[in-house]
Scaffold this motif. Structure first.
Motif, PDB file in Angstrom:
ATOM      1  N   ASN A 121       0.843  -1.206   0.000  1.00 35.19           N
ATOM      2  CA  ASN A 121       0.000   0.000   0.000  1.00 35.19           C
ATOM      3  C   ASN A 121       0.870   1.244   0.000  1.00 35.19           C
ATOM      4  N   VAL A 122       0.569   2.156  -0.916  1.00 35.72           N
ATOM      5  CA  VAL A 122       1.272   3.426  -1.030  1.00 35.72           C
ATOM      6  C   VAL A 122       0.219   4.530  -0.960  1.00 35.72           C
ATOM      7  N   THR A 123       0.411   5.481  -0.044  1.00 38.11           N
ATOM      8  CA  THR A 123      -0.531   6.586   0.080  1.00 38.11           C
ATOM      9  C   THR A 123      -0.331   7.538  -1.089  1.00 38.11           C
TER      10      THR A 123
ATOM     11  N   CYS B 266       2.056  -1.626  -6.907  1.00 43.57           N
ATOM     12  CA  CYS B 266       1.584  -1.216  -5.601  1.00 43.57           C
ATOM     13  C   CYS B 266       0.078  -1.018  -5.628  1.00 43.57           C
ATOM     14  N   MET B 267      -0.475  -0.827  -4.464  1.00 35.99           N
ATOM     15  CA  MET B 267      -1.880  -0.486  -4.311  1.00 35.99           C
ATOM     16  C   MET B 267      -1.909   0.944  -3.791  1.00 35.99           C
ATOM     17  N   ILE B 268      -2.445   1.868  -4.595  1.00 37.23           N
ATOM     18  CA  ILE B 268      -2.498   3.261  -4.191  1.00 37.23           C
ATOM     19  C   ILE B 268      -3.761   3.494  -3.370  1.00 37.23           C
ATOM     20  N   VAL B 269      -3.567   4.060  -2.196  1.00 38.31           N
ATOM     21  CA  VAL B 269      -4.689   4.377  -1.328  1.00 38.31           C
ATOM     22  C   VAL B 269      -4.735   5.892  -1.129  1.00 38.31           C
ATOM     23  N   LYS B 270      -5.914   6.445  -0.970  1.00 35.85           N
ATOM     24  CA  LYS B 270      -6.079   7.897  -0.797  1.00 35.85           C
ATOM     25  C   LYS B 270      -5.646   8.312   0.604  1.00 35.85           C
ATOM     26  N   LYS B 271      -5.217   9.577   0.706  1.00 39.69           N
ATOM     27  CA  LYS B 271      -4.844  10.138   2.006  1.00 39.69           C
ATOM     28  C   LYS B 271      -6.071  10.177   2.905  1.00 39.69           C
ATOM     29  N   LYS B 272      -5.836   9.998   4.192  1.00 37.81           N
ATOM     30  CA  LYS B 272      -6.944  10.027   5.158  1.00 37.81           C
ATOM     31  C   LYS B 272      -7.231  11.430   5.599  1.00 37.81           C
TER      32      LYS B 272
ATOM     33  N   HIS C 176      -4.828  -0.660  -7.831  1.00 40.48           N
ATOM     34  CA  HIS C 176      -3.613  -1.365  -8.244  1.00 40.48           C
ATOM     35  C   HIS C 176      -2.956  -0.664  -9.433  1.00 40.48           C
ATOM     36  N   THR C 177      -1.639  -0.560  -9.378  1.00 45.63           N
ATOM     37  CA  THR C 177      -0.879  -0.034 -10.507  1.00 45.63           C
ATOM     38  C   THR C 177       0.379  -0.873 -10.684  1.00 45.63           C
TER      39      THR C 177
ATOM     40  N   VAL D 192       8.174   6.454  -3.533  1.00 44.70           N
ATOM     41  CA  VAL D 192       8.862   5.262  -3.032  1.00 44.70           C
ATOM     42  C   VAL D 192       9.932   4.864  -4.043  1.00 44.70           C
ATOM     43  N   GLU D 193      10.935   4.142  -3.567  1.00 40.36           N
ATOM     44  CA  GLU D 193      11.985   3.696  -4.484  1.00 40.36           C
ATOM     45  C   GLU D 193      12.483   2.318  -4.108  1.00 40.36           C
ATOM     46  N   TYR D 194      13.042   1.648  -5.104  1.00 43.91           N
ATOM     47  CA  TYR D 194      13.584   0.311  -4.932  1.00 43.91           C
ATOM     48  C   TYR D 194      14.755   0.141  -5.896  1.00 43.91           C
ATOM     49  N   SER D 195      15.769  -0.601  -5.481  1.00 42.31           N
ATOM     50  CA  SER D 195      16.915  -0.880  -6.345  1.00 42.31           C
ATOM     51  C   SER D 195      16.925  -2.357  -6.740  1.00 42.31           C
TER      52      SER D 195
END
Length: 146
Positions: free
Chosen positions: A54-56, A140-146, A117-118, A61-64
């Motif tokens: 989950n990504v807000t 990732c799964m994008i979720v809206k800000k709370k 999902h993206t 975010v990053e990954y190598s």
């Protein structure tokens, strides 16, 4: 400009995909295999997919992704693009010698992305055979800000 580069990469992949004589490992992580004689660099990724979970929305975010040159010549990555401008790859500019490893860092900016999902894919141009290849993916799964 990015749309033009993406179209170019997609066209090159379509043309070279029909003539690919290489093989993949059981895990499917070899992006390129050399033709008979093995006189090309071969870019082998340790992992083909990274899931950020989950990504807000708005978060970066990053990954190598770790890769190894399993071929017989120095590997030189000329370019890397993603399937969307929200995803930016960074790669080593110096040659990677046979047997050595490197990292392709991928930054994903979820700002303005729709909820749900993206999945984004990398396209890599290098001195391999074929010179254009599909790279690893992020999701990732994008979720809206709370």
């Amino acid at each position: 400009m990015k749309a033009l580069l993406f179209t170019f990469f997609a066209a090159m992949l379509a043309v070279t995909a029909c003539n690919n004589q290489g093989t993949k490992s059981e895990k499917g992580n070899v992006l390129d295999t050399a033709t008979a004689g093995g006189h090309y660099p071969v870019m082998t990724f340790e992992k083909q997919l990274h899931d950020f979970g989950n990504v807000t929305e708005g978060e970066v975010v990053e990954y190598s992704f770790k890769f190894t040159n399993t071929g017989e010549k120095d590997l030189l990555i000329n370019n890397a693009e993603a399937s969307c401008g929200c995803t930016v790859p960074e790669w080593p500019k110096e040659p990677i010698k046979p047997g050595e490893s490197g990292y392709m860092k991928v930054k994903f900016d979820s700002k303005g992305r729709p909820e749900g999902h993206t999945e984004k894919e990398l396209y890599i141009q290098a001195n391999t055979n074929p010179p254009m290849m599909n790279g690893p993916r992020i999701q990732c799964m994008i979720v809206k800000k709370k």
